[in-house]
Design a protein around this motif. Structure first.
Motif, mmCIF file in Angstrom:
data_model
loop_
_atom_site.group_PDB
_atom_site.id
_atom_site.type_symbol
_atom_site.label_atom_id
_atom_site.label_comp_id
_atom_site.label_asym_id
_atom_site.label_seq_id
_atom_site.Cartn_x
_atom_site.Cartn_y
_atom_site.Cartn_z
ATOM 1 N N GLU A 39 -1.065 10.919 -10.090
ATOM 2 C CA GLU A 39 -2.294 10.254 -9.640
ATOM 3 C C GLU A 39 -2.956 10.982 -8.626
ATOM 4 N N ARG A 40 -2.006 11.280 -7.562
ATOM 5 C CA ARG A 40 -2.636 11.082 -6.021
ATOM 6 C C ARG A 40 -1.971 12.832 -5.408
ATOM 7 N N THR A 41 -2.528 13.578 -4.971
ATOM 8 C CA THR A 41 -1.885 14.738 -4.124
ATOM 9 C C THR A 41 -1.888 14.427 -2.517
ATOM 10 N N ASP A 42 -2.352 13.243 -1.683
ATOM 11 C CA ASP A 42 -1.983 13.331 -0.453
ATOM 12 C C ASP A 42 -2.449 12.072 -0.017
ATOM 13 N N PHE A 43 -1.778 12.132 1.092
ATOM 14 C CA PHE A 43 -1.749 10.362 1.691
ATOM 15 C C PHE A 43 -2.554 9.640 2.438
ATOM 16 N N ASP A 44 -2.973 8.579 2.852
ATOM 17 C CA ASP A 44 -3.661 8.278 3.239
ATOM 18 C C ASP A 44 -3.292 6.874 4.288
ATOM 19 N N ILE A 45 -1.399 7.079 4.502
ATOM 20 C CA ILE A 45 -0.994 5.870 4.856
ATOM 21 C C ILE A 45 -0.741 5.721 6.164
ATOM 22 N N PRO A 46 -0.184 5.075 7.155
ATOM 23 C CA PRO A 46 -0.164 5.448 8.544
ATOM 24 C C PRO A 46 1.411 5.958 8.436
ATOM 25 N N LEU A 47 2.309 7.337 9.235
ATOM 26 C CA LEU A 47 3.053 7.275 9.107
ATOM 27 C C LEU A 47 3.419 7.252 10.597
ATOM 28 N N LEU A 91 8.712 19.769 -7.392
ATOM 29 C CA LEU A 91 7.683 20.993 -8.034
ATOM 30 C C LEU A 91 6.991 20.995 -9.141
ATOM 31 N N ASP A 92 7.993 21.348 -9.776
ATOM 32 C CA ASP A 92 7.071 21.303 -11.119
ATOM 33 C C ASP A 92 6.315 19.777 -11.860
ATOM 34 N N MET A 93 6.300 18.690 -10.795
ATOM 35 C CA MET A 93 5.647 18.092 -10.905
ATOM 36 C C MET A 93 3.387 18.553 -10.565
ATOM 37 N N GLU A 94 4.228 19.252 -9.353
ATOM 38 C CA GLU A 94 3.197 19.260 -8.121
ATOM 39 C C GLU A 94 1.959 20.426 -8.939
ATOM 40 N N ILE A 143 5.788 11.686 1.066
ATOM 41 C CA ILE A 143 5.049 11.955 2.111
ATOM 42 C C ILE A 143 4.550 13.021 3.001
ATOM 43 N N ILE A 144 6.287 13.329 3.569
ATOM 44 C CA ILE A 144 6.162 14.555 4.366
ATOM 45 C C ILE A 144 7.188 15.415 3.328
ATOM 46 N N PRO A 145 6.683 16.563 2.898
ATOM 47 C CA PRO A 145 6.926 17.109 1.163
ATOM 48 C C PRO A 145 8.140 18.790 2.103
ATOM 49 N N CYS A 146 8.817 17.388 2.802
ATOM 50 C CA CYS A 146 9.675 19.037 2.629
ATOM 51 C C CYS A 146 10.157 18.968 1.358
ATOM 52 N N HIS A 147 10.140 18.651 0.107
ATOM 53 C CA HIS A 147 10.266 19.948 -0.967
ATOM 54 C C HIS A 147 9.752 20.690 -1.380
ATOM 55 N N PRO A 161 0.763 -1.533 0.271
ATOM 56 C CA PRO A 161 0.701 0.135 0.364
ATOM 57 C C PRO A 161 1.054 1.264 0.150
ATOM 58 N N TYR A 162 1.875 0.797 1.039
ATOM 59 C CA TYR A 162 2.881 2.820 0.899
ATOM 60 C C TYR A 162 3.637 2.167 -0.436
ATOM 61 N N LYS A 163 3.854 1.374 -0.889
ATOM 62 C CA LYS A 163 4.875 1.698 -2.481
ATOM 63 C C LYS A 163 3.921 2.158 -3.463
ATOM 64 N N GLN A 164 2.153 1.684 -3.659
ATOM 65 C CA GLN A 164 1.817 2.248 -4.612
ATOM 66 C C GLN A 164 1.283 3.591 -4.535
ATOM 67 N N GLN A 165 1.289 3.991 -2.980
ATOM 68 C CA GLN A 165 0.662 5.083 -3.004
ATOM 69 C C GLN A 165 1.461 6.521 -3.090
ATOM 70 N N VAL A 166 3.114 5.678 -2.891
ATOM 71 C CA VAL A 166 4.740 6.918 -3.600
ATOM 72 C C VAL A 166 4.566 6.684 -4.972
ATOM 73 N N LEU A 167 3.853 5.937 -5.953
ATOM 74 C CA LEU A 167 3.672 5.328 -7.606
ATOM 75 C C LEU A 167 2.926 6.431 -7.918
ATOM 76 N N GLU A 168 1.630 6.215 -6.794
ATOM 77 C CA GLU A 168 0.811 7.102 -7.732
ATOM 78 C C GLU A 168 0.826 8.646 -7.716
ATOM 79 N N PHE A 169 1.531 9.597 -6.088
ATOM 80 C CA PHE A 169 1.860 10.417 -6.232
ATOM 81 C C PHE A 169 2.875 10.685 -7.505
#
Length: 157
Positions: free
Chosen positions: A60-68, A149-152, A122-126, A48-56
């Motif tokens: 395809e994903r702008t936020d995450f709903d995985i436990p940190l 930043l360009d991607m976002e 996921i914690i977007p320090c960029h 689930p973590y890998k999937q959300q990172v790749l979607e980001f």
């Protein structure tokens, strides 16, 4: 602890998690991933973590709903939470984060907390830039920071 590694548009990524949540995300550009002997390779646990990172990374994903579950000081956790409040596709300065955590004199300490963020992307320090709008400091290099930043910006509008 469970770990997995996978290829991404940014290169190899390593994930480390346990039942509490994701502990670490490492982009293997300049920092090799050091595995402890008692860690278990578990692609299924980390799927689930890998999937959300790749979607980001694919826009395809702008936020995450995985436990940190990052490890850090109380101050670092405040900074990291403030970073998660920076909207996708937007940027802020170190002084903005210092203000957000109620410690406006802590710009340098905010920078240090940013630098040791164990879960980048996921914690977007960029999304933190200089007060004057200049691209400054990123553990994985300014080229990767600019790419994120360009991607976002491209997918946010």
């Amino acid at each position: 602890m469970y770990f997995d590694s996978f290829d991404s548009p940014l290169g190899k990524i390593h994930l480390l998690a346990d039942e509490s949540g994701l502990r670490q995300l490492t982009l293997c550009l300049h920092h090799p991933f050091e595995q402890c002997r008692d860690w278990q390779h578990s692609p299924s646990f980390l799927a689930p973590y890998k999937q959300q990172v790749l979607e980001f990374l694919e826009g395809e994903r702008t936020d995450f709903d995985i436990p940190l579950a990052p490890e850090g000081t109380e101050f670092q956790h405040k900074v990291w939470q403030a970073l998660r409040d920076v909207p996708y596709g937007e940027t802020c300065s170190y002084s903005d984060i210092a203000e957000a955590i109620g410690n406006p004199q802590a710009c340098r300490a905010v920078g240090m907390a940013n630098n040791v963020n164990p879960i980048p992307l996921i914690i977007p320090c960029h999304r933190v830039i200089g007060r004057d709008g200049a691209l400054v400091g990123y553990r994985y290099g300014l080229e990767i920071k600019q790419k994120l930043l360009d991607m976002e910006k491209e997918t946010a509008h």
